[in-house]
Design an enzyme around this catalytic site. Structure first.
Site, PDB file in Angstrom:
ATOM      1  N   CYS A 116      -5.767  -3.326   4.111  1.00 60.48           N
ATOM      2  CA  CYS A 116      -5.322  -2.804   5.404  1.00 60.48           C
ATOM      3  C   CYS A 116      -6.311  -3.066   6.538  1.00 60.48           C
ATOM      4  CB  CYS A 116      -5.026  -1.313   5.296  1.00 60.48           C
ATOM      5  SG  CYS A 116      -3.696  -0.942   4.122  1.00 60.48           S
ATOM      6  N   HIS A 257      -5.312   1.925  12.205  1.00 63.57           N
ATOM      7  CA  HIS A 257      -4.447   1.560  11.095  1.00 63.57           C
ATOM      8  C   HIS A 257      -3.498   2.712  10.789  1.00 63.57           C
ATOM      9  CE1 HIS A 257      -2.865   0.556   7.264  1.00 63.57           C
ATOM     10  NE2 HIS A 257      -3.595   1.436   6.615  1.00 63.57           N
ATOM     11  N   ASN A 287       3.394   2.608   6.538  1.00 60.53           N
ATOM     12  CA  ASN A 287       2.122   1.897   6.484  1.00 60.53           C
ATOM     13  C   ASN A 287       2.418   0.431   6.195  1.00 60.53           C
ATOM     14  OD1 ASN A 287      -0.342   0.771   5.839  1.00 60.53           O
ATOM     15  ND2 ASN A 287      -0.971   2.378   4.411  1.00 60.53           N
TER      16      ASN A 287
END
Length: 338
Positions: A116, A257, A287
């Site tokens: 990520c 993020h 996500n």
């Protein structure tokens, strides 16, 4: 050679792409031992987009890349960097195929794997190409199809992830101009690599040597990941601000993020930022891993919540463990809704 002489990496194009399939919490609850209320309370996520069977990371990356190149006014690039943890194949890398499908065959193309944190690691890679005089323009795409890694029976990971891709075109420019990437702060902690894993399929655990089971799927130690992610992103963000010569009250927008809403809320508290500064899209897309920052950037420009001249702080955390942060003043861009 000074940094100004070497040239800064400046964002001059931006685009994103999400798969067509919308997966609601209600759909997940028909087969998982959970409830819509539990998912929203724990994650802040209401729906996400997943690839259909036969749809791959490269398909998302190509569409996002097209959008970013169009935003940049067309033309070619000298390199393609693809940040992903879900390549089409373990071998070869996916970036060369993406470059070819975009009509960019022959340019340098490589994958970057930092989970990520991939977009920020990709920014550093692209900026390095420009600083080293390897490239004048670089297409950086962050794309993941994390739904392909999830255990269909795991209620703790199934609701978290969505699939998607975001991309930027970076050109050589001047330090300090709008769109120029500021000092990049990157870090890792391999001693805690076990916190986020997909164990099967690598050289340590070849697929043929493992029984069917959870090792084939994404696994995460959620409580410790929460603790590490909030701490590491806050530290990296603070260091990036200091390196740029910014104070906290200089920040107009925080683009973090999009792991889940709780992590974002804790990060804002740790940094001491006003809640109006933080932008989020996790409720609608989940996500999206490496893609989460560029997807949010594009959507924020389109809905008007991110405007030219605003000072932006970017920060991310991912498996590895990896993390990073940087700053920039947002430029004027011509982008189109995916």
């Amino acid at each position: 050679m000074t940094s100004a002489e070497a040239g800064a990496a400046v964002i001059c194009g931006l685009g994103y792409w999400l798969p067509a399939r919308v997966v609601s919490n209600a759909e997940l609850c028909t087969r998982l031992d959970t409830s819509e209320e539990w998912i929203v309370r724990r994650t802040g996520i209401s729906r996400r987009r997943w690839v259909d069977p036969g749809e791959a990371t490269s398909d998302l990356a190509v569409e996002a890349g097209k959008a970013a190149l169009k935003s940049a006014g067309g033309g070619s690039v000298d390199a393609v960097v693809l940040a992903t943890t879900t390549p089409d194949y373990r071998c070869p890398a996916t970036a060369p195929e993406v470059a070819a499908r975009l009509g960019l065959g022959g340019v340098a193309a490589l994958d970057v794997s930092a989970v990520c944190s991939g977009f920020l690691y990709g920014l550093a890679t692209a900026a390095g190409f420009i600083a080293a005089d390897v490239a004048e323009r670089v297409l950086l795409i962050a794309a993941d199809a994390f739904s392909t890694l999830l255990n269909p029976d795991d209620r703790t990971t199934q609701p978290l992830f969505g699939d998607g891709a975001g991309a930027v075109v970076l050109r050589r420019g001047a330090v300090g101009e709008a769109g120029a990437i500021g000092p990049l702060v990157l870090g890792s902690d391999g001693d805690r690599s076990e916190l986020i894993t997909v164990k099967a399929g690598g050289s340590r655990h070849p697929m043929w040597g493992l029984p069917a089971g959870d090792s084939r799927y994404f696994q995460m130690q959620g409580r410790e990941v929460y603790r590490q992610s909030t701490r590491r992103m806050a530290e990296a963000a603070t260091d990036a601000l200091a390196a740029a010569g910014w104070r906290l009250d200089d920040v107009d927008r925080l683009i973090a993020h999009q792991a889940n809403a709780r992590i974002s809320a804790t990060l804002v508290e740790l940094l001491g930022l006003h809640r109006d500064v933080v932008l989020q899209n996790v409720a609608e897309v989940g996500n999206t891993a490496a893609a989460s920052i560029p997807v949010l950037l594009a959507q924020a420009v389109l809905d008007g919540s991110l405007r030219p001249g605003q000072r932006v702080l970017l920060t991310a955390f991912g498996g590895g463990l990896t993390w990073g942060a940087t700053t920039l003043t947002w430029p004027e861009l011509d982008i189109h809704d995916a």
